[in-house]
Write a protein that holds these residues in place. Structure first.
Motif, mmCIF file in Angstrom:
data_model
loop_
_atom_site.group_PDB
_atom_site.id
_atom_site.type_symbol
_atom_site.label_atom_id
_atom_site.label_comp_id
_atom_site.label_asym_id
_atom_site.label_seq_id
_atom_site.Cartn_x
_atom_site.Cartn_y
_atom_site.Cartn_z
ATOM 1 N N GLN A 102 -2.031 23.033 6.347
ATOM 2 C CA GLN A 102 -1.505 22.844 7.700
ATOM 3 C C GLN A 102 -0.180 23.589 7.842
ATOM 4 N N ILE A 103 0.119 24.049 9.062
ATOM 5 C CA ILE A 103 1.447 24.547 9.400
ATOM 6 C C ILE A 103 2.112 23.549 10.340
ATOM 7 N N ASN A 104 3.344 23.169 10.013
ATOM 8 C CA ASN A 104 4.172 22.381 10.920
ATOM 9 C C ASN A 104 5.239 23.299 11.507
ATOM 10 N N ARG A 105 5.400 23.263 12.814
ATOM 11 C CA ARG A 105 6.483 24.018 13.447
ATOM 12 C C ARG A 105 7.534 23.056 13.976
ATOM 13 N N TYR A 106 8.788 23.351 13.645
ATOM 14 C CA TYR A 106 9.903 22.516 14.063
ATOM 15 C C TYR A 106 10.891 23.340 14.891
ATOM 16 N N GLU A 107 11.412 22.720 15.926
ATOM 17 C CA GLU A 107 12.548 23.283 16.647
ATOM 18 C C GLU A 107 13.817 22.804 15.948
ATOM 19 N N TYR A 108 14.764 23.718 15.747
ATOM 20 C CA TYR A 108 16.023 23.346 15.092
ATOM 21 C C TYR A 108 17.181 23.699 16.013
ATOM 22 N N ASN A 109 18.046 22.715 16.301
ATOM 23 C CA ASN A 109 19.134 22.930 17.263
ATOM 24 C C ASN A 109 20.502 23.087 16.604
ATOM 25 N N GLY A 110 20.512 23.248 15.299
ATOM 26 C CA GLY A 110 21.772 23.389 14.586
ATOM 27 C C GLY A 110 22.196 22.140 13.853
ATOM 28 N N SER A 111 21.567 21.004 14.187
ATOM 29 C CA SER A 111 21.931 19.759 13.508
ATOM 30 C C SER A 111 20.744 18.832 13.278
ATOM 31 N N SER A 112 19.610 19.092 13.915
ATOM 32 C CA SER A 112 18.451 18.218 13.749
ATOM 33 C C SER A 112 17.164 18.989 14.039
ATOM 34 N N PHE A 113 16.051 18.410 13.553
ATOM 35 C CA PHE A 113 14.729 19.009 13.742
ATOM 36 C C PHE A 113 13.913 18.192 14.735
ATOM 37 N N THR A 114 13.106 18.874 15.528
ATOM 38 C CA THR A 114 12.125 18.231 16.394
ATOM 39 C C THR A 114 10.772 18.848 16.098
ATOM 40 N N GLU A 115 9.807 18.025 15.692
ATOM 41 C CA GLU A 115 8.477 18.547 15.395
ATOM 42 C C GLU A 115 7.786 18.933 16.690
ATOM 43 N N LYS A 116 7.281 20.197 16.733
ATOM 44 C CA LYS A 116 6.684 20.710 17.947
ATOM 45 C C LYS A 116 5.183 20.904 17.851
ATOM 46 N N ALA A 117 4.667 21.184 16.666
ATOM 47 C CA ALA A 117 3.234 21.454 16.546
ATOM 48 C C ALA A 117 2.773 21.280 15.109
ATOM 49 N N LYS A 118 1.488 20.916 14.962
ATOM 50 C CA LYS A 118 0.800 20.881 13.678
ATOM 51 C C LYS A 118 -0.541 21.564 13.888
ATOM 52 N N VAL A 119 -0.821 22.605 13.098
ATOM 53 C CA VAL A 119 -2.074 23.326 13.302
ATOM 54 C C VAL A 119 -2.723 23.656 11.964
ATOM 55 N N GLY A 120 -4.057 23.796 12.007
ATOM 56 C CA GLY A 120 -4.776 24.319 10.858
ATOM 57 C C GLY A 120 -5.437 23.314 9.955
ATOM 58 N N CYS A 121 -5.237 22.012 10.192
ATOM 59 C CA CYS A 121 -5.789 21.005 9.284
ATOM 60 C C CYS A 121 -7.018 20.343 9.892
ATOM 61 N N VAL A 122 -8.016 20.066 9.049
ATOM 62 C CA VAL A 122 -9.191 19.340 9.519
ATOM 63 C C VAL A 122 -8.795 17.915 9.871
ATOM 64 N N ASP A 123 -9.596 17.281 10.690
ATOM 65 C CA ASP A 123 -9.359 15.886 11.040
ATOM 66 C C ASP A 123 -9.466 15.020 9.793
ATOM 67 N N LYS A 124 -8.527 14.112 9.633
ATOM 68 C CA LYS A 124 -8.530 13.263 8.433
ATOM 69 C C LYS A 124 -9.783 12.400 8.353
ATOM 70 N N GLY A 125 -10.443 12.204 9.472
ATOM 71 C CA GLY A 125 -11.672 11.424 9.464
ATOM 72 C C GLY A 125 -12.872 12.179 8.940
ATOM 73 N N GLU A 126 -12.695 13.458 8.599
ATOM 74 C CA GLU A 126 -13.797 14.270 8.103
ATOM 75 C C GLU A 126 -14.171 13.949 6.658
ATOM 76 N N LEU A 127 -13.390 13.117 5.990
ATOM 77 C CA LEU A 127 -13.689 12.751 4.604
ATOM 78 C C LEU A 127 -14.933 11.870 4.570
ATOM 79 N N GLN A 128 -16.017 12.381 3.960
ATOM 80 C CA GLN A 128 -17.250 11.616 3.859
ATOM 81 C C GLN A 128 -18.124 12.207 2.754
ATOM 82 N N ASN A 129 -18.994 11.388 2.239
ATOM 83 C CA ASN A 129 -19.916 11.813 1.173
ATOM 84 C C ASN A 129 -19.191 12.437 -0.012
ATOM 85 N N GLY A 130 -18.029 11.877 -0.325
ATOM 86 C CA GLY A 130 -17.312 12.322 -1.515
ATOM 87 C C GLY A 130 -16.375 13.490 -1.331
#
Length: 217
Positions: free
Chosen positions: A148-176
Motif C-alpha cells: 500500500q501507499i499512504n500519502r500524507y499532507e505535511y504542514n511543517g509541524s503535523s501530518f494529515t493522512e490524505k489517501a491510501k491506495v494499492g491494497c486489497v480489501d482486508k476481507g479478501e482473506l479466505q481459503n488460507g
C-alpha cells in the motif's frame, strides 16, 4: 570522523531542494544508538555533519526542503516522523541538529486478525506531500503478500493522512490466503523515480513455497 563510516550506512535520503545528502547508519553501531550524517557541498569541498536521533529504529528515509522524514519503530509503534534539520559548526565539530517536527502512527495493512508486521519500505517527499510505501507478508498459516501507499499532507509541524491506495480489501482473506490480483500491490519494495506527476514503484512480487498454491504469489 571514522573513515570507514560508509560501510555502516543503511539508508540514504537526498534533499532535492537543498542538495544535502543524509546518510543513516545501521542500528547498533553505537552503544547509544546510531548517527545520521549530512553531506553538503561548499565551494569545492564537501563537509560532513553528524547528529544522533533518539528512540527510533529507522526503516526508511526521505528529505525535502530542509526536513528529514523517517519511517520506523518508535515507542513500539510504526510511525512517520519529521525532523527540521540545522547544520552548525561548534569549535572543530560539524553538528547536525534534528528538531522533532511532527509524527503520526502508521496503521497496519495486515488482514484482519493476522499478526504479520507492516514494513515501511521507502519514503518519497515533495511539494505534494509525503508518500510511504508499505508491505505485509505471511508465508505461514494464512498466505498473503500485500502492499500500500499512504500519502500524507505535511504542514511543517503535523501530518494529515490524505489517501491510501494499492491494497486489497482486508476481507479478501479466505481459503488460507489472499489470491494474487494484478490490480493491487503484491510486495512493493521501493520508489524508483518520479516525474510528470507520476511515482514509479518496484513491486517484487513474492516466491511461494512449492507446496503452496500458485494462486498465492
Amino acid at each position: 570522523n571514522n573513515q570507514n563510516f560508509m560501510n555502516n550506512i543503511e539508508n540514504i535520503a537526498v534533499d532535492t531542494e537543498t542538495g544535502n545528502i543524509f546518510l543513516i547508519e545501521k542500528e547498533g553501531i553505537l552503544p547509544a544508538g546510531f548517527r545520521i550524517y549530512c553531506i553538503t557541498k561548499e565551494a569545492e569541498n564537501f563537509k560532513y555533519y553528524s547528529g544522533n536521533p533518539s528512540g527510533v529504529k529507522v526503516k526508511a528515509a526521505a528529505a525535502y526542503n530542509g526536513t528529514l522524514f523517517l519511517a520506523g519503530i518508535k515507542d513500539n509503534d510504526t510511525k512517520l516522523l519529521a525532523y527540521k534539520t540545522e547544520l552548525k559548526t561548534v569549535g572543530e565539530r560539524n553538528e547536525l541538529t534534528l528538531a522533532p517536527a511532527g509524527e503520526t502512527v502508521i496503521a497496519t495493512i495486515s488482514p484482519e486478525g493476522q499478526s504479520g508486521k507492516t514494513d515501511c519500505n521507502d519514503i518519497h517527499a515533495d511539494d505534494t506531500g509525503v508518500y510511504v510505501l508499505l508491505s505485509s507478508t505471511s508465508l505461514k498459516g494464512n498466505i498473503y503478500s500485500v502492499g500500500q501507499i499512504n500519502r500524507y499532507e505535511y504542514n511543517g509541524s503535523s501530518f494529515t493522512e490524505k489517501a491510501k491506495v494499492g491494497c486489497v480489501d482486508k476481507g479478501e482473506l479466505q481459503n488460507g490466503g489472499i489470491a494474487f490480483n494484478d490490480k493491487f500491490f503484491s510486495k512493493p519494495v521501493a520508489f524508483t523515480g518520479w516525474g510528470n506527476d507520476c511515482l514509479y514503484i518496484a513491486d517484487d512480487g513474492i516466491n511461494i513455497d512449492k507446496e503452496a498454491s500458485e494462486n498465492f504469489r
